[in-house]
Write a protein that holds these residues in place. Structure first.
Motif: not given
Length: 136
Positions: A3-14, A21-28, A65-70
């Motif tokens: 398990k990992m927590t990611i804090e979405p960044r403003v730059s990842e928001t379209d 959608n291109t960000v999700v593979p990087v997070w995975l 953006f603004g809400i952590d992702v697991e």
């Protein structure tokens, strides 16, 4: 399960207002860091073992953006030289994306796949995905 927590960044928001959608593979991939360490403890790319051979992602819900992702990563199958992962991305108790990724244990110097060692295999088995519990 890893398990990992990611804090979405403003730059990842379209431009539509959600995480692109291109960000999700990087997070995975970030969620796989413990597996990379298991196969290549020193993270030396000269001895890197895990080579990706397939990835599929289903997008289920928007991510903001603004809400952590697991990020959750399970081992779904271990073969002689390869392993398949099942991964999920959750935000606010909502499944946002799920995917399958296959890696092969690869010897860069020999340019050939290698059998997954028994000690690594044992560790991988501790993280098996149980269909009965999760339903996928």
């Amino acid at each position: 399960m890893y398990k990992m927590t990611i804090e979405p960044r403003v730059s990842e928001t379209d431009g539509v207002g959600h995480i692109n959608n291109t960000v999700v593979p990087v997070w995975l991939e970030a969620g796989r860091n413990p597996l990379f360490k298991l196969f290549t403890p020193d993270h030396n790319f000269d001895h890197w073992k895990m080579i990706i051979i397939n990835m599929n992602i289903d997008y289920e819900s928007q991510i903001y953006f603004g809400i952590d992702v697991e990020i959750y990563t399970w081992v779904q199958k271990v073969g002689n030289t390869s392993l398949q992962l099942y991964e999920e991305v959750w935000q606010n108790d909502t499944l946002c994306a799920k995917g399958h990724t296959t890696y092969v244990n690869f010897n860069v110097e020999k340019q050939a796949s290698e059998r997954i060692p028994n000690d690594i295999r044992s560790e991988l088995e501790r993280h098996f995905y149980e269909v009965e519990k999760h339903g996928n």
